[in-house]
Write an enzyme that holds these catalytic residues in place. Structure first.
Site, PDB file in Angstrom:
ATOM      1  N   ARG A  91       0.823  -1.216   0.000  1.00  0.00           N
ATOM      2  CA  ARG A  91       0.000   0.000   0.000  1.00  0.00           C
ATOM      3  C   ARG A  91       0.857   1.266   0.000  1.00  0.00           C
ATOM      4  O   ARG A  91       0.345   2.357  -0.255  1.00  0.00           O
ATOM      5  CB  ARG A  91      -0.955  -0.025   1.188  1.00  0.00           C
ATOM      6  N   ASN A 123      -5.133   4.906   1.607  1.00  0.00           N
ATOM      7  CA  ASN A 123      -3.920   4.179   2.006  1.00  0.00           C
ATOM      8  C   ASN A 123      -2.648   5.003   1.811  1.00  0.00           C
ATOM      9  O   ASN A 123      -2.659   5.940   1.015  1.00  0.00           O
ATOM     10  CB  ASN A 123      -3.808   2.901   1.167  1.00  0.00           C
ATOM     11  N   ARG A 154     -11.751 -10.116   7.285  1.00  0.00           N
ATOM     12  CA  ARG A 154     -11.140 -11.200   6.480  1.00  0.00           C
ATOM     13  C   ARG A 154     -10.697 -12.339   7.388  1.00  0.00           C
ATOM     14  O   ARG A 154     -10.906 -13.518   7.074  1.00  0.00           O
ATOM     15  CB  ARG A 154      -9.949 -10.639   5.687  1.00  0.00           C
ATOM     16  N   HIS A 178      -2.723  -1.320   8.824  1.00  0.00           N
ATOM     17  CA  HIS A 178      -3.477  -1.895   7.699  1.00  0.00           C
ATOM     18  C   HIS A 178      -2.450  -2.068   6.579  1.00  0.00           C
ATOM     19  O   HIS A 178      -2.325  -1.232   5.686  1.00  0.00           O
ATOM     20  CB  HIS A 178      -4.617  -0.962   7.266  1.00  0.00           C
TER      21      HIS A 178
END
Ligand SMILES: NC(=O)c1ccc[n+]([C@@H]2O[C@H](COP(=O)([O-])OP(=O)(O)OC[C@H]3O[C@@H](n4cnc5c(N)ncnc54)[C@H](O)[C@@H]3O)[C@@H](O)[C@H]2O)c1
Length: 311
Positions: A91, A123, A154, A178
């Site tokens: 990212r 991001n 997830r 993240h």
């Protein structure tokens, strides 16, 4: 009258906008994108749905001033094409483009008189959330990121699949960035109320593989379509609704932790004030070390950015 704003009308922002309009969540929606033609097209397409929907949402386009009385602002701007899936940067492929976006939009958000809760999706999420807070100067509770809310979903899905149960029956949290340095805090994970350790012994679960599946979840989607939108838009809308409903929803987000001096994924309670409070769980020594390392990595990448000028 309920009013939200969305900045960035690409795949994610458009799906957030569509969800809000389709559900009838808001009466007014301020949509902002510097690509004027795209913004117009999204507005027209949403308005074309209006006659078939039970509710009506007034769309206001590219008007920062209209954010003054918005309750929630979702930031979904970015440049998804800058992420190269074959690169270890992950990212951080968007690091250059999106820090410039923060410098563009933060003063405009402040000038609009926006007084609500800002939820960042852009991001690298934790870095950009921290940078947005620093450049807007808003109190930490009024700014947070989706962080590991999606990664946790997830993880729930993969653990549920491995154990033949619905992911909704899996509790627990993915902590940290993240991004690559995230980790599943297995000490927090329970399935139908039972600690995951009980299943690990009985059913030979490969926790490392499940953690990696959650970490790589975005790339499994991007490999096929080049972006992700449905799951992240669902996360963003759920958090916005938790603010509006003052839901006191306990969930993992990118929140400011004074212990680390930055934003990092951890459980927090979401309500009308944004982050109502952090949830401090008794992590294992190894989990605590992973969280510290992840937070240090995030902070390092925010600290090197051009900082706000102090008056
Ligand atoms: N946090 C998460 O879990 C998560 C999940 C998926 C995507 N994302 C991120 O969300 C962001 C959006 O993803 P996408 O697929 O919609 O990207 P995209 O490239 O399709 O859309 C980004 C949009 O932002 C707009 N934009 C760029 N600079 C702007 C500016 N200064 N002002 C206003 N608008 C501007 C662009 O015109 C474009 O329409 C990306 O950063 C992506 O990595 C985060």
């Amino acid at each position: 009258m309920r009013k939200y704003g969305v900045i960035g009308l690409g795949q994610v922002g458009a799906t957030v906008a569509y969800t809000l309009v389709q559900q009838g969540t808001v009466d007014e929606l301020v949509l902002i994108d510097h690509n004027e033609a795209l913004a117009q097209a999204q507005k027209i397409d949403l308005e074309d749905a209006s006659a078939r929907l039970a509710s009506t949402t007034k769309i206001i386009l590219n008007d920062y001033a209209a954010l003054a009385d918005a309750e929630v602002l979702i930031v979904a701007s970015g440049n998804i094409k800058a992420i190269d899936m074959t690169s270890s940067k992950g990212r951080f492929g968007e690091y250059e483009s999106n820090q410039a976006i923060v410098r563009d939009i933060a003063p405009k958000i402040v000038a609009s008189g926006f007084k609500g809760i800002l939820i960042d999706i852009m991001n690298p999420c934790d870095v950009m959330t921290d940078y947005l807070q620093r450049l807007t100067g808003f109190p930490h509770n009024r700014v947070f990121g989706t962080g590991t809310f999606l990664d946790t979903a997830r993880m729930q899905k993969y653990v549920g699949q491995a154990l033949g149960t619905n992911g909704k029956n899996v509790d627990g949290y993915v902590y940290g960035e993240h991004g690559n340095s995230q980790f599943v805090a297995w000490s927090t994970v329970r399935v139908n109320g039972e600690p995951i350790a009980n299943f690990q012994a009985k059913q030979n679960l490969d926790l490392n593989q499940l953690e990696e599946d959650a970490r790589q979840g975005a790339f499994a989607v991007m490999a096929g379509k080049g972006y992700t939108n449905f799951a992240i838009a669902t996360c963003g809308v759920r958090l916005a609704e938790a603010v509006s409903a003052d839901a006191q929803l306990a969930c993992p987000v990118s929140a400011f932790d004074p212990e680390y001096g930055t934003y990092v994924g951890m459980p927090a309670v979401i309500g009308k004030n944004g982050i109502e409070h952090l949830i401090q769980l008794d992590l294992t020594t190894a989990e605590k070390a992973s969280l510290t390392a992840s937070a240090e990595f995030i902070k390092k990448n925010v600290d090197v950015l051009p900082q706000p000028v102090k008056n």
